[in-house]
Structures are given as structure tokens and as C-alpha cells.
Design an enzyme around this catalytic site. Structure first.
Site, short mmCIF file in Angstrom:
data_model
loop_
_atom_site.label_atom_id
_atom_site.label_comp_id
_atom_site.label_asym_id
_atom_site.label_seq_id
_atom_site.Cartn_x
_atom_site.Cartn_y
_atom_site.Cartn_z
N ASN A 13 1.01 -1.20 -0.07
CA ASN A 13 0.09 -0.08 -0.01
C ASN A 13 0.92 1.30 0.14
O ASN A 13 0.60 2.14 0.76
CB ASN A 13 -1.02 0.25 1.30
CG ASN A 13 -2.08 1.13 0.86
OD1 ASN A 13 -2.42 1.74 1.75
ND2 ASN A 13 -2.72 1.14 -0.10
N LEU A 14 1.63 1.23 -1.16
CA LEU A 14 2.88 2.26 -1.11
C LEU A 14 2.50 3.82 -1.45
O LEU A 14 1.37 3.97 -2.11
CB LEU A 14 3.91 1.75 -2.13
CG LEU A 14 4.51 0.41 -1.76
CD1 LEU A 14 5.50 0.04 -3.08
CD2 LEU A 14 5.16 0.16 -0.51
N SER A 57 0.41 8.09 5.23
CA SER A 57 0.44 6.93 6.05
C SER A 57 -0.44 5.98 4.94
O SER A 57 -1.53 6.65 4.50
CB SER A 57 -0.25 6.76 7.27
OG SER A 57 -0.64 6.01 7.89
N SER A 58 -0.55 4.70 5.12
CA SER A 58 -1.36 3.56 4.46
C SER A 58 -2.79 3.96 4.86
O SER A 58 -3.77 3.69 4.25
CB SER A 58 -1.03 2.33 4.53
OG SER A 58 0.34 2.21 4.08
N HIS A 81 6.96 5.93 1.33
CA HIS A 81 7.72 5.04 0.97
C HIS A 81 8.86 5.35 -0.29
O HIS A 81 9.83 4.88 -0.21
CB HIS A 81 6.97 3.69 0.38
CG HIS A 81 6.08 3.01 1.56
ND1 HIS A 81 4.54 3.10 1.41
CD2 HIS A 81 6.42 2.32 2.53
CE1 HIS A 81 4.25 2.48 2.66
NE2 HIS A 81 5.03 1.95 3.15
N GLN A 111 9.90 2.61 16.36
CA GLN A 111 10.15 1.33 15.57
C GLN A 111 11.74 1.71 15.00
O GLN A 111 12.52 0.52 15.20
CB GLN A 111 9.31 1.26 14.30
CG GLN A 111 9.70 0.26 13.08
CD GLN A 111 8.53 0.28 12.12
OE1 GLN A 111 7.68 -0.59 12.22
NE2 GLN A 111 8.98 0.64 10.87
N ASP A 117 7.74 6.50 12.09
CA ASP A 117 7.53 5.39 12.91
C ASP A 117 8.83 5.50 13.62
O ASP A 117 9.69 4.44 13.66
CB ASP A 117 7.45 4.16 12.16
CG ASP A 117 6.07 4.11 11.56
OD1 ASP A 117 5.23 3.91 12.09
OD2 ASP A 117 6.20 3.81 10.36
O1 PAF Z 1 6.76 -0.15 8.92
C1 PAF Z 1 6.40 -0.97 8.59
O2 PAF Z 1 5.76 -0.87 7.42
C2 PAF Z 1 6.34 -2.29 8.95
O3 PAF Z 1 6.55 -2.35 10.37
C3 PAF Z 1 7.75 -3.18 8.54
C4 PAF Z 1 9.04 -2.36 9.01
C5 PAF Z 1 7.64 -3.27 6.98
C6 PAF Z 1 8.00 -4.55 9.39
O4 PAF Z 1 6.60 -5.16 9.03
#
Ligand code: PAF
Length: 258
Positions: free
Chosen positions: A31-32, A184-185, A36, A152, A149
Site C-alpha cells: 500500500n505504497l 500513511s497507508s 515509501h 520502530q 515510525d
Molecule cells: O513500517 C512498516 O511498514 C513495518 O512495520 C515493517 C518495518 C515493514 C515490518 O513489517
């Protein structure tokens, strides 16, 4: 672009790539969007070749309906990757990614115990486990993650250091729409009315005021605030509009949106 459904076939190809060829990797759940695309561009600029994975990772969704509703847009995604100039695309299956039945997991017990980690139990264990697996498959020199994120990114960077993995973890700036809303998706799932509220969320979140004031303004707008908190030199927020959960963050001394 060469597409790999079969990870054994990809691993065979990976072994034949010259050792002095630098490989950049961008893991995604598809879902780019433009956020991305900025990661792909950066990897393409920094490296001799770029590999992208599309895998909707079930273990990082703490709500089953969130996983079910996650948009699946494979054809558009492949088109975007081709246009961007990505060299390789990995499309592993759930069966291959979790041949172990998710019996082996990467669990972090410190930095994951706040913000998204508290709000979404099990989320970061799912993320770290799948990223570890994807890094082992892709074997890149560098891997790229979005600042949106941020928690993350920090956890992945520190995991790579903790396990002596020789991979540079790079963070790329959040890409925003003109309203300031981070791409964001999940934005695609907002109704037009929710969309307007989401735009206002972005504006209010970036105001130079206390977290308490921001929370009060957002709640007055009808937004459910999960948290607005400062951690070290960053402000983080998670809100729910309808049933769509949005997150954002920025460095407190460098504002990217007025
Ligand atoms: O950020 C994301 O899209 C996801 O958390 C990732 C890093 C691809 C892991 O599934």
C-alpha cells in the site's frame, strides 16, 4: 525489476551478487505512498542496487480487524516500484516467513515499554521478529526506515547493534501532505470528514504549546487521544479518528511543519 515469490530462488541470486556491490533494502507492508517512495529514492541514491519487500506481517497487528482491513494493493505497488527504479522485489508468503510457527521471537524489554509498545501489546515483538527475518533474507548493507515510525526505527537500529549485524540502519524524514498530515497507508481509509479532522490533528500537534494544551484542543475537536508525550527531544502522538489510528512525531528543536 525482478520479482521473487520464492525466497530460496532469491537467496541463490543474492549469493551471486558481487561482494563489493552495495545493496539497500526497504521492508514494507505494501500500500505504497510518497513516504515509501522517498525511502526507495534514498536507497537507490546510496547503493548499487535496491531490494524492497512487500509482506503484510500478521504478527505485528494487535487487532485482527486491523490486519483484515489493511489495504492490499499489489498491482499498484509493483507499478510504483518499477517506476521508482527498484531492482528486486521480495514477496514472501506467511508460510515461509513463519515456518517456525512464530515460536522464535525477538522481544525488547526496555524502549518498547512506552508509546506504541504500551498502546499495542505485542506490536514491537512482531515488528522486530519480522525485520530480523527480512534482514537475514535480504542481507543488505543498508536498510531504510521512515522517521514517522520513530520508535520502530530506534528499536530496529538498536536490535541490529545488539546482535552485531553489520547493517547500517538509516532513518529518512517524514513526508507530509500540504496540510502537514504525514503520509500513511491508513490515510486512504479516512472518510472526507475524517480527513479534515486528520488535517487539523496535524496542525494542532505541531503547535508550540504544552502536551496538555494539545490534548485539550484535540479532544475538543472530537479526536480520541491515545497519547501526546515528550520523550527526550521528541514529541509523539497517537490519536484515533473514527476507527482509524494515526501516529506522528517530530524533533522538538527542529520543526518540519509550522
Ligand atoms: O513500517 C512498516 O511498514 C513495518 O512495520 C515493517 C518495518 C515493514 C515490518 O513489517
Amino acid at each position: 525489476m525482478r520479482i521473487y515469490h520464492d525466497m530460496t530462488e532469491w537467496s541463490r541470486l543474492r549469493q551471486t551478487l558481487p561482494s563489493d556491490l552495495s545493496l539497500g533494502f526497504v521492508p514494507t507492508m505494501g500500500n505504497l505512498h510518497r513516504g515509501h517512495a522517498s525511502l526507495f529514492q534514498r536507497s537507490i541514491k546510496d547503493n548499487d542496487a535496491t531490494v524492497v519487500s512487500l509482506f503484510i506481517n500478521p504478527t505485528q497487528f494487535n487487532r485482527a480487524d486491523d490486519f483484515t482491513h489493511y489495504p492490499r494493493t499489489l498491482e499498484d505497488d509493483l507499478e510504483l516500484l518499477t517506476q521508482a527504479g527498484v531492482d528486486y522485489c521480495l514477496l514472501p508468503t506467511e508460510q515461509v516467513m513463519y515456518t517456525d510457527g512464530y515460536h522464535y521471537q525477538i522481544q525488547e524489554n526496555h524502549q518498547s515499554q512506552c508509546l506504541e509498545g504500551t498502546a499495542r501489546p505485542g506490536h514491537f515483538t512482531g515488528v522486530l521478529t519480522v525485520v530480523m527475518k527480512l534482514l537475514q533474507l535480504a542481507k543488505p548493507h543498508r536498510a531504510y526506515f521512515g522517521e514517522k515510525d520513530y520508535q520502530q526505527f530506534q528499536l530496529i537500529r538498536d536490535m541490529v547493534n545488539a546482535f552485531f549485524m553489520n547493517i547500517d540502519i538509516e532513518v529518512c524524514p517524514t513526508i507530509r501532505e500540504t496540510s502537514g498530515l504525514a503520509y500513511s497507508s491508513r490515510n486512504n481509509r479516512l472518510t472526507p470528514e475524517q480527513r479534515q479532522i486528520a488535517d487539523q490533528f496535524a496542525t494542532i500537534f505541531h503547535k508550540d504549546q504544552s502536551c496538555e494544551h494539545t490534548i485539550a484542543e484535540l479532544e475538543a475537536l472530537g479526536v480520541t487521544v491515545n497519547y501526546v508525550e515528550d520523550h527526550r527531544d521528541r514529541r509523539f502522538a497517537a490519536v484515533t479518528i473514527g476507527d482509524i489510528r494515526l501516529i506522528d512525531n517530530y524533533a522538538l528543536n527542529v520543526r518540519d511543519v509550522a
